[in-house]
Design a protein around this motif. Structure first.
Motif, PDB file in Angstrom:
ATOM      1  N   SER A   2       0.829  -1.213   0.000  1.00  0.00           N
ATOM      2  CA  SER A   2       0.000   0.000   0.000  1.00  0.00           C
ATOM      3  C   SER A   2       0.864   1.264   0.000  1.00  0.00           C
ATOM      4  O   SER A   2       0.523   2.254  -0.641  1.00  0.00           O
ATOM      5  N   VAL A   3       1.991   1.244   0.725  1.00  0.00           N
ATOM      6  CA  VAL A   3       2.906   2.395   0.725  1.00  0.00           C
ATOM      7  C   VAL A   3       3.489   2.589  -0.674  1.00  0.00           C
ATOM      8  O   VAL A   3       3.561   3.712  -1.187  1.00  0.00           O
ATOM      9  N   TYR A   4       3.889   1.501  -1.314  1.00  0.00           N
ATOM     10  CA  TYR A   4       4.437   1.563  -2.672  1.00  0.00           C
ATOM     11  C   TYR A   4       3.413   2.178  -3.630  1.00  0.00           C
ATOM     12  O   TYR A   4       3.744   3.056  -4.418  1.00  0.00           O
ATOM     13  N   LYS A   5       2.151   1.740  -3.560  1.00  0.00           N
ATOM     14  CA  LYS A   5       1.112   2.272  -4.444  1.00  0.00           C
ATOM     15  C   LYS A   5       0.866   3.758  -4.190  1.00  0.00           C
ATOM     16  O   LYS A   5       0.658   4.541  -5.114  1.00  0.00           O
ATOM     17  N   GLU A   6       0.895   4.156  -2.925  1.00  0.00           N
ATOM     18  CA  GLU A   6       0.679   5.568  -2.583  1.00  0.00           C
ATOM     19  C   GLU A   6       1.809   6.449  -3.131  1.00  0.00           C
ATOM     20  O   GLU A   6       1.566   7.509  -3.699  1.00  0.00           O
ATOM     21  N   VAL A   7       3.059   6.007  -2.944  1.00  0.00           N
ATOM     22  CA  VAL A   7       4.210   6.770  -3.454  1.00  0.00           C
ATOM     23  C   VAL A   7       4.156   6.850  -4.973  1.00  0.00           C
ATOM     24  O   VAL A   7       4.386   7.904  -5.570  1.00  0.00           O
ATOM     25  N   LEU A   8       3.832   5.746  -5.630  1.00  0.00           N
ATOM     26  CA  LEU A   8       3.733   5.724  -7.082  1.00  0.00           C
ATOM     27  C   LEU A   8       2.627   6.655  -7.560  1.00  0.00           C
ATOM     28  O   LEU A   8       2.820   7.426  -8.512  1.00  0.00           O
TER      29      LEU A   8
END
Length: 147
Positions: A2-8
């Protein structure tokens, strides 16, 4: 994940924004009648003006002291009065001071406070500087990238 998707998602959002030019008026306002008339008398057109300018080295606001390229010394120094757009150019009204001396050991420059207002291209601004005023003299610290 979820952190990866938010940063992306945040990075994709930033990429979709229109980039701002290196120098830009932060809030464009209409000049007062007095200012517009004074600028037109000096031969400048004023489409919009404001007290804060976005630059590659940060924000330059009314009352800040800046170093500029050119002049008799290594730079010019002055107090910012205002910024305005005229046609495709951005200008700053700066009360320039006279260069006296420079101390390489302490990275300071000394100026005689004359306060003569000048119209300069905003692209000539090099850095905002820390300053001290004593009677009719101004002392500025020289930023590391101009030493």
């Amino acid at each position: 994940m979820s952190v990866y998707k938010e940063v992306l998602a945040q990075q994709l959002s930033r990429l979709s924004l229109t980039p701002k030019p290196p120098f830009f008026l932060q809030t464009e306002g209409r000049p007062s009648k007095k200012m517009k008339q004074a600028l037109e008398t000096a031969g400048y057109t004023c489409d919009s003006c404001c007290d804060s300018l976005g630059t590659p080295f940060g924000t330059v606001k009314k009352g800040d002291y800046v170093l500029l390229s050119g002049g008799d010394g290594p730079w010019d120094c002055g107090e910012v009065w205002s910024h305005f757009a005229g046609g495709d150019n951005l200008f700053s009204i700066v009360a320039l001071h006279s260069f006296q001396s420079r101390c390489v050991e302490t990275n300071r420059a000394f100026w005689s406070k004359s306060g003569e207002p000048h119209m300069v291209l905003s692209s000539q601004l090099l850095a905002c500087v820390t300053h001290a005023i004593n009677a009719n003299n101004v002392v500025t610290l020289i930023p590391w990238h101009l030493r």
